[in-house]
Design an enzyme around this catalytic site. Sequence first.
Site, PDB file in Angstrom:
ATOM      1  CB  SER A   1       5.348  -4.772  -9.413  1.00 22.78           C
ATOM      2  OG  SER A   1       5.212  -5.533  -8.250  1.00 22.78           O
ATOM      3  N   GLY A   2       4.319  -7.114 -10.324  1.00 23.01           N
ATOM      4  CA  GLY A   2       3.192  -7.871 -10.911  1.00 23.01           C
ATOM      5  C   GLY A   2       2.103  -7.058 -11.089  1.00 23.01           C
ATOM      6  CG  ASP A   3      -1.138  -8.519 -12.941  1.00 22.34           C
ATOM      7  OD1 ASP A   3      -1.056  -7.869 -13.864  1.00 22.34           O
ATOM      8  OD2 ASP A   3      -1.068  -9.680 -12.957  1.00 22.34           O
TER       9      ASP A   3
ATOM     10  CD  GLU B   1       0.437  -1.366  -3.261  1.00 23.64           C
ATOM     11  OE1 GLU B   1       0.493  -0.275  -3.107  1.00 23.64           O
ATOM     12  OE2 GLU B   1       0.709  -2.458  -2.779  1.00 23.64           O
TER      13      GLU B   1
ATOM     14  CG  ASN C   1      -2.180  -0.906   0.961  1.00 26.62           C
ATOM     15  OD1 ASN C   1      -2.668  -1.030  -0.345  1.00 26.62           O
ATOM     16  ND2 ASN C   1      -2.592  -1.427   1.792  1.00 26.62           N
TER      17      ASN C   1
ATOM     18  CD  GLU D   1      -2.663  -7.841  -4.277  1.00 24.47           C
ATOM     19  OE1 GLU D   1      -2.241  -7.499  -3.319  1.00 24.47           O
ATOM     20  OE2 GLU D   1      -1.777  -8.450  -5.010  1.00 24.47           O
TER      21      GLU D   1
ATOM     22  CG  ASP E   1      -3.723 -15.468  -7.698  1.00 25.71           C
ATOM     23  OD1 ASP E   1      -2.599 -15.167  -7.564  1.00 25.71           O
ATOM     24  OD2 ASP E   1      -4.282 -14.462  -8.463  1.00 25.71           O
TER      25      ASP E   1
ATOM     26  NE  ARG F   1       5.329 -13.410  -3.302  1.00 26.51           N
ATOM     27  CZ  ARG F   1       4.789 -12.852  -4.155  1.00 26.51           C
ATOM     28  NH1 ARG F   1       5.610 -12.394  -5.114  1.00 26.51           N
ATOM     29  NH2 ARG F   1       3.409 -12.430  -4.177  1.00 26.51           N
TER      30      ARG F   1
HETATM   31  P1  ADP Z   1       3.598 -10.523  -7.807  1.00 30.24           P
HETATM   32  O1  ADP Z   1       3.014 -10.905  -9.175  1.00 30.24           O
HETATM   33  O2  ADP Z   1       5.050 -11.327  -7.720  1.00 30.24           O
HETATM   34  O3  ADP Z   1       2.640 -11.047  -6.800  1.00 30.24           O
HETATM   35  P2  ADP Z   1       2.721  -7.908  -6.997  1.00 30.24           P
HETATM   36  O4  ADP Z   1       3.064  -6.700  -7.937  1.00 30.24           O
HETATM   37  O5  ADP Z   1       1.240  -8.574  -7.357  1.00 30.24           O
HETATM   38  O6  ADP Z   1       3.780  -9.014  -7.285  1.00 30.24           O
HETATM   39  O7  ADP Z   1       3.032  -7.578  -5.532  1.00 30.24           O
HETATM   40  C1  ADP Z   1       2.621  -8.549  -4.732  1.00 30.24           C
HETATM   41  C2  ADP Z   1       2.282  -7.735  -3.474  1.00 30.24           C
HETATM   42  O8  ADP Z   1       3.307  -7.091  -2.691  1.00 30.24           O
HETATM   43  C3  ADP Z   1       0.944  -6.927  -3.780  1.00 30.24           C
HETATM   44  O9  ADP Z   1       0.036  -7.286  -2.574  1.00 30.24           O
HETATM   45  C4  ADP Z   1       1.374  -5.432  -3.426  1.00 30.24           C
HETATM   46  O10 ADP Z   1       0.640  -4.675  -2.986  1.00 30.24           O
HETATM   47  C5  ADP Z   1       2.580  -5.804  -2.282  1.00 30.24           C
HETATM   48  N1  ADP Z   1       3.669  -4.975  -2.335  1.00 30.24           N
HETATM   49  C6  ADP Z   1       4.063  -3.881  -3.044  1.00 30.24           C
HETATM   50  N2  ADP Z   1       5.271  -3.182  -2.609  1.00 30.24           N
HETATM   51  C7  ADP Z   1       5.645  -4.271  -1.718  1.00 30.24           C
HETATM   52  C8  ADP Z   1       6.674  -3.862  -0.771  1.00 30.24           C
HETATM   53  N3  ADP Z   1       7.608  -3.173  -0.972  1.00 30.24           N
HETATM   54  N4  ADP Z   1       6.892  -5.121   0.063  1.00 30.24           N
HETATM   55  C9  ADP Z   1       5.874  -5.840   0.522  1.00 30.24           C
HETATM   56  N5  ADP Z   1       4.930  -6.061  -0.403  1.00 30.24           N
HETATM   57  C10 ADP Z   1       4.863  -5.260  -1.277  1.00 30.24           C
HETATM   58 MG    MG Z   2       0.320 -10.501  -7.520  1.00 29.39          MG
END
Ligand code: ADP
Ligand code: MG
Length: 568
Positions: A220-222, A227, A199, A547, A319, A326
């Site tokens: 990043s991922g989705d 966010e 967040n 999420e 998921d 991961r």
């Molecule tokens: P992935 O595809 O690997 O799951 P995401 O972009 O979906 O990557 O991110 C995974 C989660 O990490 C999301 O819930 C995101 O809100 C959260 N997130 C974003 N930045 C950080 C951070 N710095 N540390 C931990 N969690 C984070």
């Molecule tokens: Mg994700």
Amino acid sequence: MEPGASDQDQDQDRDPSCQRSGYLYGEFSDPLNDSVRCSVSLTQSSLTIQRICSVPGRTRTVFNLSDCIGCRAHRGSERADVGAYFTAYFYPFKRRWMSAGLTRLRVEQCFRVALVQDPLTNLREAERWAQAIREGSQLQAPRREGVAYATVRRPCRTMILVNPHSGRGQALQLFSGHIQAMLTEASVPYTLVITEHQNHARELVRKADLSKWDALVIMSGDGLLFEVINGLMEREDWQEAMQTPLGILPGGSGNALSASVHHYSQAPPAWNEELLLSCGFLLCKGLVGSLDLVSIHLTSRQRLFSFLSLAWGFVADVDIESEKYRHVGAIRFLMGTLVRLATLRVYQGRLAYLPVTEASKLPKGSVKSNHPPSPPQHPSLCSSLPCRLMSNSSPNQTMHVTCQSLNSNCNTITNSCNNALTTKRPESQSDQKIRGPVDSLLPGLDQPVPETWTVVKDEDFVLVLAIYQSHLAEDLWTVPGAQADDGVIHLFYVTAGISRPALLRLFLAMEKGAHLACGCPYLVYEKVRALRLEPISPQGVITVDGEMVEYGPVQAQIHPGLARLICG
Ligand code: ADP
Ligand code: MG
């Protein structure tokens, strides 16, 4: 001819009238060998390089400007060198090593300009060429026919948000290894923001001065884009904020939007670093299209905005359960699928939807509607079920923004703000303070669905998946016909009774987008504008854009073209 470059008739080469009709022609030398000369001609669509030599042979190369991301003019590294240089950066499709497939590969073309002994005059000529190539390449980009694109403002001041923990925890390395140089080649000034906690990005864009940015990009991922979109929608000026072009670079394990954006550009399938390069290329080209968003109401009256999917049952379980894998990257979903198949279960609930019909079509970009909510008429689907709260918002977090300077066009800012995040319990739809467009198709969650809706007879499901992009993951081509702005929620559900092998077959076929052709009687696909899902099973998982959200009754409506997406 080099592979990847196209041969074109360039009869205007060497014709001095070319310059008068808007083309450029010049003779330059190879920066590594001054005795190697080449004639270079630029048209609106291509750059042709012809080696000037007495031996006939393969000496002509044509590069399409639609494959070019930028061009720079510069002086030589030695002070005594009176020559100037211009370097153009192309990413044409080339054959993969040891494979029949095509992928974008980087090709750099550098020329030495030494018309006179005056270095400044040579630099001016090099800059004239560089500018003409830049302008030509900005006009030429991979476009889908019949789609109206805008372009990002140039120079495109870009905020790039990186989640260092996404995927295998390599997003930062992938950025510096693949994207950073591309942005420099394309002269994109950017500021890198490394998120520090969940967040963080949401809070940051909620408060950001958006007049400073021409694009917001996530690596990043989705989950990180989820966010950002929700942070923008929480702003008072959400309507204006949503005009900010959004970009995505695959750095996570779930890169569904990246895979979709790549697919929309009509490029051959790509994974991993090839997908990253393709998305980086599209980002540098800077074409902007529309992106549909889906407004989602949860039982606690929380409202979310989603760009990808709403899932319950098998897909949502995979998921969330595959989070623990991961570290293996995108393959985590296949591992999760196999594990979940072994413990396949049935999920009880009620599903209803408003099918796409001519009458229910929403005008594109109609972000506000004055229509009152449809009158409640259908007697079913109105129970208010007990639910388990599993919201992932984290209260009272302290925010700290860190930016790393990685190269010359990366700004460095440090900004600490100690604003406590409060877990908001958003107001009801009728409350004036709620942000975002009116959901004119949705009655209150405690009201019956309208008569125009279809209520699914089955109550035993294996999965329910509402998706509004082509891909659910890098290798799951879930909706072959989908576009980012088709104004449709693609609703899939699989009813109970399907065997494990049949379900596995569906997911394997999805890699090629062939699952609908499997003839599976348990799989249903509908195009809808709105839907409601009421789980009856007391426990379970619902995901939005991958999420986990609060479990319980949920309803959703599409808002065509509410956001803007950098795509091709
Ligand atoms: P992935 O595809 O690997 O799951 P995401 O972009 O979906 O990557 O991110 C995974 C989660 O990490 C999301 O819930 C995101 O809100 C959260 N997130 C974003 N930045 C950080 C951070 N710095 N540390 C931990 N969690 C984070
Ligand atoms: Mg994700």
